[in-house]
Design an enzyme around this catalytic site. Sequence first.
Site, short mmCIF file in Angstrom:
data_model
loop_
_atom_site.label_atom_id
_atom_site.label_comp_id
_atom_site.label_asym_id
_atom_site.label_seq_id
_atom_site.Cartn_x
_atom_site.Cartn_y
_atom_site.Cartn_z
N LYS A 1 28.85 -7.47 -24.05
CA LYS A 1 28.99 -8.87 -24.36
C LYS A 1 29.23 -9.67 -23.08
O LYS A 1 29.77 -9.09 -22.14
CB LYS A 1 30.09 -9.13 -25.37
CG LYS A 1 31.47 -8.52 -25.08
CD LYS A 1 32.21 -8.72 -23.80
CE LYS A 1 32.57 -10.04 -23.24
NZ LYS A 1 33.31 -9.98 -21.96
N TYR B 1 35.63 -13.86 -27.35
CA TYR B 1 36.42 -13.16 -28.37
C TYR B 1 36.97 -14.16 -29.39
O TYR B 1 37.02 -13.88 -30.58
CB TYR B 1 37.57 -12.38 -27.72
CG TYR B 1 37.09 -11.20 -26.93
CD1 TYR B 1 36.70 -10.03 -27.58
CD2 TYR B 1 36.99 -11.25 -25.56
CE1 TYR B 1 36.23 -8.95 -26.86
CE2 TYR B 1 36.52 -10.18 -24.83
CZ TYR B 1 36.14 -9.03 -25.49
OH TYR B 1 35.66 -7.96 -24.78
P1 NDP Z 1 32.48 -4.88 -12.74
O1 NDP Z 1 32.30 -5.88 -11.68
O2 NDP Z 1 33.70 -4.04 -12.74
O3 NDP Z 1 31.22 -3.90 -12.78
C1 NDP Z 1 29.92 -4.36 -12.76
C2 NDP Z 1 29.05 -3.30 -12.12
O4 NDP Z 1 27.71 -3.77 -12.21
C3 NDP Z 1 29.30 -3.09 -10.63
O5 NDP Z 1 30.31 -2.16 -10.35
C4 NDP Z 1 27.96 -2.60 -10.15
O6 NDP Z 1 27.84 -1.23 -10.46
C5 NDP Z 1 26.99 -3.30 -11.08
N1 NDP Z 1 26.31 -4.45 -10.42
C6 NDP Z 1 24.98 -4.52 -10.22
N2 NDP Z 1 24.66 -5.67 -9.62
C7 NDP Z 1 25.81 -6.34 -9.41
C8 NDP Z 1 26.11 -7.58 -8.78
N3 NDP Z 1 25.14 -8.38 -8.28
N4 NDP Z 1 27.40 -7.96 -8.71
C9 NDP Z 1 28.37 -7.19 -9.21
N5 NDP Z 1 28.15 -6.00 -9.83
C10 NDP Z 1 26.87 -5.57 -9.91
O7 NDP Z 1 32.35 -5.68 -14.12
P2 NDP Z 1 32.88 -5.25 -15.55
O8 NDP Z 1 32.73 -3.79 -15.70
O9 NDP Z 1 34.19 -5.85 -15.79
O10 NDP Z 1 31.84 -6.02 -16.50
C11 NDP Z 1 30.52 -5.54 -16.73
C12 NDP Z 1 30.02 -6.05 -18.08
O11 NDP Z 1 30.88 -5.58 -19.09
C13 NDP Z 1 29.99 -7.56 -18.22
O12 NDP Z 1 28.91 -7.93 -19.02
C14 NDP Z 1 31.28 -7.88 -18.97
O13 NDP Z 1 31.19 -9.06 -19.74
C15 NDP Z 1 31.38 -6.66 -19.85
N6 NDP Z 1 32.76 -6.37 -20.21
C16 NDP Z 1 33.05 -6.13 -21.51
C17 NDP Z 1 34.33 -5.87 -21.89
C18 NDP Z 1 34.65 -5.61 -23.32
O14 NDP Z 1 35.84 -5.57 -23.63
N7 NDP Z 1 33.66 -5.40 -24.17
C19 NDP Z 1 35.43 -5.86 -20.91
C20 NDP Z 1 34.99 -6.05 -19.55
C21 NDP Z 1 33.71 -6.29 -19.24
P3 NDP Z 1 27.18 -0.20 -9.40
O15 NDP Z 1 28.02 -0.31 -8.16
O16 NDP Z 1 27.30 1.09 -10.11
O17 NDP Z 1 25.76 -0.63 -9.20
#
Ligand code: NDP
Length: 404
Positions: free
Chosen positions: A162, A250
């Site tokens: 989401k 949410y």
């Molecule tokens: P993070 O920043 O922790 O992780 C995102 C990952 O995406 C990065 O570590 C990287 O992985 C990859 N990535 C690829 N391109 C980019 C870029 N340009 N900038 C930053 N990251 C990039 O984010 P979250 O894990 O917190 O969030 C990811 C998704 O999950 C979002 O859509 C968020 O809304 C959703 N989310 C949902 C939650 C829920 O409760 N359902 C809670 C938190 C987040 P790599 O280094 O492996 O390429």
Amino acid sequence: MVGSFLTRRRFIEAGGSIAATSLIASAGTAAPGQTSGAASVKGQPMPDGVKLPATPPRPRAPDSVGFAIVGLGGYALNQMMPRFKDAKRAHIAAIVSGSPEKLQRVGDAYGIPANARYSYEDYAKLASDKRVDAVYIVLPTGLHADWAIRAFAAGKHVLCEKPMALSSADCERMIAAGKRANRKLMIAYRSHFEPYNLEAMRLMKEKAAGDIRLLRTEQSYRMGPTSPAENWRTSRALAGGGPLEDYGIYGLQSALYLTGEMPESISATTFRPTGDPRFAEIFAHVSSQWRFPSGAVAQLVSSYDSAGINFAEVRGTTGVLSMNPATSYAGQKMQLNGRELTPGDPGVQFVGQIDHFANAVRDGTPILTPGEMGLRDLRLIEAIYESARTGRTVKLAPDAKMRA
Ligand code: NDP
């Protein structure tokens, strides 16, 4: 300063309040709430506090659905990936990341074969990887649409985090791509698999507080940004308008599933302070007021710049349901007319959605949180921004499309 802050994730887990203060400067051109189309994938360092499994988990069922996890960020590594070991019918078959270091460390810990660790450049090769049935998109939001559509083109089913995307047009593209490929699309709205929210839905349906008159939701915390996970959240191309899409969604969801109604009109306001680099591209606060056909009204507030809360309250003709924290990873609290309710362990929500999706893939069972739900929510988000932009109340059709 940085050393004393709680990360966003820890804050949400705790359901408590924080003040985070480190800043990052960024600049943009598109209006907040719109995307500039400049989103592109970029690997990030290993997030803080990640605990990798000591022994690789194994699939538990012969027809287990193999997932490729796309984006090894905080949510994937800290919340979702560890839950696959409890899934009845799903396992992690591949990982996709822009970080060679994470591909190695995470791949080794989860027992992912070397030839199932993909860079973003190699993503299209998933098409010929028969070990992978489905892709879990857990990238920054502005990347969801394109990477989901590419997964469908590779013949995979898609579980997407989401919010589904940053515009209703992108949601429609995703739904159309899934239909063309004859593959499933689910939005990872975990609260639909969480005992407190399920019980709240049931109670409101049974009119445990009488006819609903008022509903309030608040989702806020004070953001850094201080970490990669917070940095992209200040970028319009990756995060849209900011707190509403990320956290306020949410409250938006709660307003819909607790009332069981669609709003017929929305009025809204946004705030973006000048001179604060956190809010060069996104809003600090988004507030909206909804009116439902029954006459119930709702007030939804989301903020990235106020002491933390994750709250929902419904006032009916005979009682009140209160949830605080309402939609956390753990630690939910809920009261009906002052009586504490403890319907179950919120921790089951993560694996609940994985198994739900796996069953849909294997048995064709209906998806509770399909792409159409994500589309509906993006239409409502667009209506909120439209009202805030014009200063007018926006009237809505039952499918959440704005009426002329
Ligand atoms: P993070 O920043 O922790 O992780 C995102 C990952 O995406 C990065 O570590 C990287 O992985 C990859 N990535 C690829 N391109 C980019 C870029 N340009 N900038 C930053 N990251 C990039 O984010 P979250 O894990 O917190 O969030 C990811 C998704 O999950 C979002 O859509 C968020 O809304 C959703 N989310 C949902 C939650 C829920 O409760 N359902 C809670 C938190 C987040 P790599 O280094 O492996 O390429």
